[in-house]
Write a protein that holds these residues in place. Structure first.
Motif, PDB file in Angstrom:
ATOM      1  N   UNK A   1       0.853  -1.190   0.000  1.00 19.80           N
ATOM      2  CA  UNK A   1       0.000   0.000   0.000  1.00 19.80           C
ATOM      3  C   UNK A   1       0.888   1.238   0.000  1.00 19.80           C
ATOM      4  N   UNK A   2       0.743   2.071  -1.024  1.00 12.50           N
ATOM      5  CA  UNK A   2       1.653   3.190  -1.241  1.00 12.50           C
ATOM      6  C   UNK A   2       1.536   4.271  -0.173  1.00 12.50           C
ATOM      7  N   UNK A   3       0.383   4.390   0.481  1.00 11.38           N
ATOM      8  CA  UNK A   3       0.147   5.492   1.407  1.00 11.38           C
ATOM      9  C   UNK A   3       0.438   5.126   2.852  1.00 11.38           C
ATOM     10  N   UNK A   4       1.212   4.075   3.072  1.00  9.84           N
ATOM     11  CA  UNK A   4       1.619   3.699   4.423  1.00  9.84           C
ATOM     12  C   UNK A   4       3.118   3.379   4.397  1.00  9.84           C
ATOM     13  N   UNK A   5       3.900   3.893   5.359  1.00 15.50           N
ATOM     14  CA  UNK A   5       5.354   3.654   5.343  1.00 15.50           C
ATOM     15  C   UNK A   5       5.721   2.184   5.352  1.00 15.50           C
ATOM     16  N   UNK A   6       4.861   1.349   5.941  1.00 13.13           N
ATOM     17  CA  UNK A   6       5.144  -0.078   6.009  1.00 13.13           C
ATOM     18  C   UNK A   6       4.475  -0.863   4.887  1.00 13.13           C
ATOM     19  N   UNK A   7       3.753  -0.185   4.014  1.00  8.40           N
ATOM     20  CA  UNK A   7       3.102  -0.861   2.904  1.00  8.40           C
ATOM     21  C   UNK A   7       1.857  -1.623   3.279  1.00  8.40           C
ATOM     22  N   UNK A   8       1.275  -1.339   4.456  1.00  8.18           N
ATOM     23  CA  UNK A   8       0.112  -2.090   4.925  1.00  8.18           C
ATOM     24  C   UNK A   8      -1.151  -1.246   4.790  1.00  8.18           C
ATOM     25  N   UNK A   9      -2.192  -1.856   4.222  1.00 10.69           N
ATOM     26  CA  UNK A   9      -3.449  -1.134   4.042  1.00 10.69           C
ATOM     27  C   UNK A   9      -4.231  -1.082   5.347  1.00 10.69           C
ATOM     28  N   UNK A  10      -4.853   0.061   5.620  1.00 15.30           N
ATOM     29  CA  UNK A  10      -5.772   0.199   6.745  1.00 15.30           C
ATOM     30  C   UNK A  10      -6.838   1.202   6.355  1.00 15.30           C
ATOM     31  N   UNK A  11      -7.992   1.113   7.002  1.00 18.90           N
ATOM     32  CA  UNK A  11      -9.077   2.056   6.727  1.00 18.90           C
ATOM     33  C   UNK A  11      -8.629   3.477   7.030  1.00 18.90           C
ATOM     34  N   UNK A  12      -7.852   3.621   8.092  1.00 16.71           N
ATOM     35  CA  UNK A  12      -7.386   4.944   8.488  1.00 16.71           C
ATOM     36  C   UNK A  12      -6.531   5.581   7.388  1.00 16.71           C
ATOM     37  N   UNK A  13      -5.570   4.799   6.845  1.00 20.72           N
ATOM     38  CA  UNK A  13      -4.701   5.357   5.808  1.00 20.72           C
ATOM     39  C   UNK A  13      -5.484   5.642   4.531  1.00 20.72           C
ATOM     40  N   UNK A  14      -6.467   4.780   4.199  1.00 20.87           N
ATOM     41  CA  UNK A  14      -7.282   5.001   3.009  1.00 20.87           C
ATOM     42  C   UNK A  14      -8.129   6.263   3.149  1.00 20.87           C
ATOM     43  N   UNK A  15      -8.701   6.479   4.348  1.00 23.82           N
ATOM     44  CA  UNK A  15      -9.501   7.679   4.581  1.00 23.82           C
ATOM     45  C   UNK A  15      -8.633   8.928   4.453  1.00 23.82           C
ATOM     46  N   UNK A  16      -7.445   8.862   5.041  1.00 25.39           N
ATOM     47  CA  UNK A  16      -6.543  10.010   4.988  1.00 25.39           C
ATOM     48  C   UNK A  16      -6.153  10.324   3.548  1.00 25.39           C
ATOM     49  N   UNK A  17      -5.921   9.278   2.729  1.00 28.06           N
ATOM     50  CA  UNK A  17      -5.583   9.472   1.331  1.00 28.06           C
ATOM     51  C   UNK A  17      -6.731  10.144   0.575  1.00 28.06           C
ATOM     52  N   UNK A  18      -7.972   9.660   0.821  1.00 27.88           N
ATOM     53  CA  UNK A  18      -9.136  10.209   0.122  1.00 27.88           C
ATOM     54  C   UNK A  18      -9.342  11.679   0.479  1.00 27.88           C
TER      55      UNK A  18
END
Length: 406
Positions: free
Chosen positions: A59-76
Motif C-alpha cells: 500500500x503506497x500510502x503507508x510507510x510499512x506498505x500495509x493497508x488500513x481504513x485509516x490510511x485510506x480515509x486520509x488518502x481520500x
C-alpha cells in the motif's frame, strides 16, 4: 517511490524484472533504457535484499506498505482537498484546519465493545450469580488501565434480560490507538465467573473425538508409524499426523520414500520440541512449559529467570517446528506467547531474527516497539549480536530505521 515517466511503450510490469538475481543488483542497463535519468538514480539508491524474496503488493500510502481504513480515509481526504484547491486555483491546504477538524471528529470517537452472555445453556440457567469482565490489553500484553467494563457485573441471574446480559467495554479511541493497537488490531481478554447453588454440579460434557484419540495415543493403541527424534522414538497414528500437518501428509501419503515406511527420522529438532508438537496435534493445546525441578535450595529469583528463559526457548523452537510442518495455527499461538512475555533485552535480537526468518510480522513489530524505547535501544544496538544481524539482513536494517525514527 513512483517513476515520473517511462521511455518505452511496454515497460516491465514487475520489479523483479529489473533485478539481476544472480548478483542481487539492479540491471542498470535496463533501467536506463526504460526510465529517465532522475528516476534511474533514485532507483539505484534503493538497497536490495540479499535473500530471494518474491514480489508482493504494498500500500503506497503507508510507510510499512500495509493497508488500513485509516490510511485510506486520509488518502481520500488529501486527494479531495487537493482537487478542490486545484479547481479553485488556490494553494493546496493539505494541513488546513478544515481537514484536521474532520479527521479528529472521526478518529476521536470512543470505542464501545459489547459482550453478550446468553442464558440459554444449562450451566448458565442454573447459576445463582455470574460476573463478566473484559480487559483491554496494551502492546506488552498487560491490562490497559484506561478501559473500563460497565454492565451487570456480579448481578443475580433474574436481573438479566430474557436471553442473557450485555457487558460493555468503554475506551477512548486515542488511548486505544496509542497504547493497544499493533498491526491494526488489538486484544481483549474476556472472562466469566459463575456461582451455582449449593450441592449443584455442572453437567459434565461427554468426551469427544480428541479425547478418544488422546487415550489411544497414551495406550499406544492402533499406532501405525513411529517417529525417531534424537534418541527418542514416538508412536503415532498416520491419519492424525497427516490431518494436522500438510507437510507430514505429503511425507506419509505422497510419492516420497516415507510413504512406504513405518518409521520416519526427523533431523535438526529436539525430542522435547517434537513431544510438544505431537501433544498439540492430538490435544489442540500446548503442554505446560517452563517447569522446574522443585529444588528448595535455589534462589527464587534465579529460578524464575531460568524458567522464563527456558519457556521462551521452548516457544522459539516450537514456532520453528510449526513453520517447518505448515501448522499455521500453532505458529500463531507461539508467536502470541513470545509477544506477550518473551521480548527482553537478552532475547530481542534472537526474536527479531526469528521473526525475519519465519515471517512473523506481529513478533517483528513487538521487537521494534521494544527497541523504540531509547534506553532499550542503547543497550541492544551496541552489541555484536545486533550489529551482525543488521549486516546479515539489510532489509531488516531499513525497517529498523523506519520503526525507530518514526
Amino acid at each position: 517511490m513512483k517513476p515520473v515517466a517511462s521511455l518505452v511503450a511496454d515497460p516491465p510490469q514487475l520489479v523483479s524484472d529489473l533485478i539481476d538475481h544472480t548478483r542481487a543488483a539492479w540491471r542498470e542497463d535496463l533501467l536506463r533504457q526504460v526510465f529517465i535519468p532522475i528516476d534511474v538514480e533514485a532507483i539505484l539508491q534503493i538497497p536490495l535484499c540479499t535473500r530471494r524474496v518474491d514480489d508482493f503488493w504494498a500500500w503506497n500510502d503507508d510507510p510499512r506498505g500495509r493497508f488500513s481504513v485509516r490510511s485510506a480515509y486520509k488518502m481520500i481526504v488529501k486527494i479531495k482537498i487537493g482537487r478542490e484547491a486545484w479547481l479553485e486555483e488556490r494553494e493546496d491546504p493539505s494541513n488546513s484546519e478544515h481537514e484536521m477538524r474532520g479527521w479528529n471528529s472521526l478518529w476521536n470517537i470512543g470505542i464501545i465493545l459489547v459482550l453478550n452472555v446468553l442464558a440459554e445453556y444449562p450451566v448458565i440457567e442454573s447459576a445463582a450469580k455470574m460476573s463478566t469482565h473484559m480487559i483491554l490489553l496494551d502492546k506488552t500484553g498487560s491490562p490497559a488501565p484506561s478501559a473500563r467494563t460497565v454492565g451487570f457485573n456480579s448481578a443475580p441471574i433474574p436481573a438479566f434480560t430474557e436471553k442473557g446480559a450485555a457487558y460493555i467495554l468503554l475506551v477512548e479511541r486515542d488511548d486505544l490507538m496509542a497504547n493497544c493497537v499493533v498491526d491494526d488490531y488489538f486484544e481483549v481478554l474476556c472472562s466469566t465467573d459463575i456461582s451455582w447453588e449449593k450441592n449443584w454440579t455442572p453437567p459434565a460434557s461427554p468426551p469427544g473425538l480428541g479425547h478418544d484419540l488422546t487415550i489411544m495415543l497414551g495406550k499406544q493403541d492402533l499406532t501405525d508409524v513411529s517417529i525417531d527424534v534424537g534418541r527418542e522414538s514416538f508412536s503415532a497414528h498416520r491419519l492424525v499426523l497427516a490431518t494436522r500437518s500438510p507437510v507430514i501428509r505429503a511425507q506419509l501419503y505422497g510419492p516420497m520414500a516415507e510413504s512406504k515406511m513405518t518409521s520416519i527420522t526427523i533431523q535438526d529438532m529436539e525430542a522435547s520440541t517434537f513431544r510438544s508438537l505431537l501433544h498439540y496435534m492430538y490435544h489442540g493445546s500446548l503442554p505446560h512449559a517452563g517447569k522446574n525441578d522443585g529444588s528448595r535450595h535455589v534462589d527464587r529469583r534465579l529460578l524464575v529467570a531460568a524458567d522464563l528463559a527456558s519457556t521462551i526457548a521452548q516457544y522459539q523452537h516450537l514456532l520453528v517446528a510449526a513453520d517447518r510442518y505448515g501448522m499455521e495455527e500453532l505458529k500463531m499461538i507461539c508467536e502470541d506467547k513470545l509477544c506477550s512475555n518473551g521480548i527482553i533485552i537478552d532475547s530481542v535480537v534472537s526474536m527479531l531474527e526469528l521473526a525475519e526468518d519465519h515471517v512473523c510480522p506481529k513478533l517483528k513489530a513487538r521487537c521494534f516497539d521494544f527497541l523504540g524505547d531509547g534506553d532499550n535501544f542503547k543497550m541492544v544496538a551496541t552489541s555484536g549480536e545486533y550489529l551482525h544481524l543488521m549486516q546479515s539482513f539489510l532489509t531488516l536494517l531499513v525497517e529498523a530505521r523506519e520503526y525507530i525514527t518514526t
